[in-house]
Motif scaffolding. Structure first.
Motif, PDB file in Angstrom:
ATOM      1  N   LEU A  67     -31.670   7.172 -23.818  1.00 11.35           N
ATOM      2  CA  LEU A  67     -31.798   8.083 -22.595  1.00 11.35           C
ATOM      3  C   LEU A  67     -31.824   9.475 -23.191  1.00 11.35           C
ATOM      4  O   LEU A  67     -30.996   9.970 -24.053  1.00 11.35           O
ATOM      5  N   LEU A  76     -22.837   5.586 -23.628  1.00  9.65           N
ATOM      6  CA  LEU A  76     -23.811   4.716 -23.052  1.00  9.65           C
ATOM      7  C   LEU A  76     -25.287   5.493 -23.156  1.00  9.65           C
ATOM      8  O   LEU A  76     -26.403   4.680 -23.329  1.00  9.65           O
ATOM      9  N   HIS A  89     -26.506   4.394 -26.553  1.00 10.10           N
ATOM     10  CA  HIS A  89     -26.754   3.231 -26.667  1.00 10.10           C
ATOM     11  C   HIS A  89     -28.175   2.858 -26.095  1.00 10.10           C
ATOM     12  O   HIS A  89     -29.017   2.002 -26.606  1.00 10.10           O
ATOM     13  N   THR A  90     -28.449   3.347 -24.795  1.00 10.35           N
ATOM     14  CA  THR A  90     -29.583   3.175 -24.348  1.00 10.35           C
ATOM     15  C   THR A  90     -30.735   3.959 -24.630  1.00 10.35           C
ATOM     16  O   THR A  90     -31.983   3.635 -24.478  1.00 10.35           O
TER      17      THR A  90
END
Length: 118
Positions: free
Chosen positions: A84, A78, A81-82
């Motif tokens: 961050l 995640l 993917h983002t």
């Protein structure tokens, strides 16, 4: 337990015999209470439910390291993917809008504001 009770009666003194009698009455009442709980107050179902909870907890503890690795990999996916950034340290300092660190006051404490004089 029964050997200790029988030895109280074999002492052939009044005190030990009375003590043995009280202990026998207590043991009989305890057994009767257990039977009442087992038959009339759903003791069997309560024991089975307790054993099921313990089995579930034991299975959870056995698979916990595998589950944690799975969750860590999902969080990493995640984050990738983002886009961050990964947090190195989750402390009391947070990045401000200008990129400098600002201290965050705890919620429970009051912050004293001082007026600056010109």
């Amino acid at each position: 337990l029964l050997l200790g009770l029988s030895s109280l009666f074999m002492q052939k003194t009044v005190g030990f015999t009375v003590l043995g009698s009280f202990l026998v009455i207590g043991v009989v009442l305890g057994i009767a209470r257990f039977i009442w709980w087992w038959k009339k107050q759903e003791g069997l179902q309560k024991c089975l439910a307790c054993l099921d909870r313990r089995t579930d907890m034991n299975n959870t503890m056995k698979t916990l390291p595998e589950d944690m690795q799975f969750l860590k990999s999902k969080v990493a996916q995640l984050v990738e993917h983002t886009g961050l950034p990964e947090d190195e340290e989750a402390g009391d300092a947070q990045k401000g809008s200008d990129g400098t660190a600002e201290e965050v006051a705890p919620e429970n404490e009051e912050v004293a504001i001082e007026d600056k004089e010109d």
